[in-house]
Design an enzyme around this catalytic site. Structure first.
Site, mmCIF file in Angstrom:
data_model
loop_
_atom_site.group_PDB
_atom_site.id
_atom_site.type_symbol
_atom_site.label_atom_id
_atom_site.label_comp_id
_atom_site.label_asym_id
_atom_site.label_seq_id
_atom_site.Cartn_x
_atom_site.Cartn_y
_atom_site.Cartn_z
ATOM 1 C CE LYS A 1 27.560 -36.829 -26.731
ATOM 2 N NZ LYS A 1 27.972 -38.156 -26.212
ATOM 3 C CG MET B 1 11.581 -23.044 -10.630
ATOM 4 S SD MET B 1 9.841 -23.525 -10.699
ATOM 5 C CE MET B 1 9.880 -25.057 -9.764
ATOM 6 C CE1 TYR C 1 11.093 -21.381 -0.586
ATOM 7 C CE2 TYR C 1 12.543 -21.175 -2.504
ATOM 8 C CZ TYR C 1 11.271 -21.127 -1.939
ATOM 9 O OH TYR C 1 10.193 -20.838 -2.730
#
Length: 376
Positions: free
Chosen positions: A41, A311, A263
């Site tokens: 799955k 990101m 950051y």
């Protein structure tokens, strides 16, 4: 020749199908004669069901589990033998029953409404349809409750037209071998099977296989252990590592002691340092919770992740590697046989399952099969 996809990509995910099939063989031996299926799955836990399932089939696996109907339809198209058994754990949603028949998929029936809908279709088809019955023994997630199962046993006509392949349930905490809930679930499952004389059972997931032969019944359903995740908490992992994740260095820089990084300036250099920016971030499934906690490797040298995961990038401290050895375009290991998925997961505060299923599609993927590297 270097694969152009690897040259272009910011990171490379290598999936060792030979190791994965060896893991399945180990689990089959551990299962002591029970049939050993494979849970594929979530796109084979993120590693690509279209490559994983056929490799397992070639290794001898004949039964496969997916979660969703759409996964089953896709899997039926890629397995080489149309007689391979494909079981859909979520069962048929209302109105989807005929799709199961068309793709020769076997539903896991989790409730009385699903049982009745599948029986109705069998009557319409004027025949017998295969199915699996799931009973809840303690998860309180899927499967017939104790009252529903009692009602089913009291009204055996509800099973007319159904060719039950086996009855299954799911263990709550099999990875913790001494948790008493394992024995309670085993007793409840044995009591349910006793109400259906001669019926095959399936209780053991990856970790359940290692609880012993009494948990094996007729079929075991390993999932995460196939992909290298440790099946038993606190014990050495008997499974072979399956993935290697490498990120490409985009840039290196020297910083002075006291320089803040990333950051929010959540990390500050305590010494003159050399840092490398690597082309992997949370958009690639490299979890943000690894900020200031992750670890990369270059050959035999650990490289701490410094600052927050962005990101598209992370920053690692390469001060302890000679400068000429890590330059733009070099690859560092983010997960490998030494720093495996379980170790990455522990630093991220999660489990190996989430690390695997979070792996993004921006990686250049390549597979090892028959000892050779093959591009995706």
């Amino acid at each position: 020749m270097i694969d152009s996809n690897v040259t272009r990509a910011g990171a490379v995910l290598t999936i060792d199908l030979d190791a994965l099939c060896d893991n399945w063989r180990l689990l089959r031996r551990q299962a002591e004669g029970a049939e050993c299926a494979a849970v594929v799955k979530a796109d084979a836990y993120g590693l690509g069901a279209e490559r994983v399932a056929p490799a397992l089939y070639r290794a001898g696996c004949r039964s496969f589990f997916v979660a969703h109907l759409t996964e089953g339809i896709h899997l039926r198209a890629v397995l080489p033998d149309q007689t391979a058994m494909i079981y859909v754990l979520h069962g048929p949603h209302p109105g989807s029953e005929r799709d199961f028949v068309r793709s020769r998929l076997v539903p896991v029936l989790n409730s009385l409404p699903q049982v009745k809908a599948w029986q109705t279709l069998a009557q319409w088809e004027d025949g017998v349809l295969p199915a699996v019955l799931q009973v809840d023994t303690g998860m309180a997630r899927l499967g017939l409750s104790e009252d529903e199962f009692a009602s089913l046993i009291a009204h055996p006509a509800l099973l007319e037209g159904l060719a039950l392949q086996f009855v299954m349930s799911h263990l709550v905490s099999a990875e913790a071998q001494h948790d008493p809930v394992n024995r309670r679930q085993l007793a409840r499952f044995e009591a349910a099977l006793a109400q259906l004389p001669g019926m095959r059972g399936s209780l053991a997931n990856s970790s359940g296989i290692f609880l012993g032969g009494e948990y094996h019944f007729g079929l075991v359903r390993p999932g995460a252990a196939l992909y290298g995740v440790a099946p038993v908490a606190g014990q050495a992992n008997p499974m072979r590592p399956v993935i290697r994740l490498q990120g490409k260095v985009l840039q290196t820089r020297r910083v002075d002691a006291g320089t803040a990084v990333g950051y929010g300036h959540s990390w500050m250099a305590c010494r003159p340092s050399r840092l490398a920016t690597v082309a992997v971030g949370y958009a690639d499934g490299y979890l943000r919770s690894l900020s200031n906690r992750g670890l990369a490797r270059y050959e035999d040298v650990p490289l701490p992740l410094v600052g927050k995961v962005s990101m598209d990038t992370i920053i690692v401290d390469v001060t302890d590697v000679p400068e000429a050895r890590i330059v733009e375009g070099a690859f560092v290991d983010l997960a490998d046989p030494i720093n495996g998925v379980d170790a990455v997961a522990e630093r991220a505060g999660t489990i190996g399952y989430e690390i695997l299923t979070s792996l993004g599609r921006r990686y250049a993927r390549q597979y090892i099969e028959g000892g050779r590297i093959q591009p995706d």
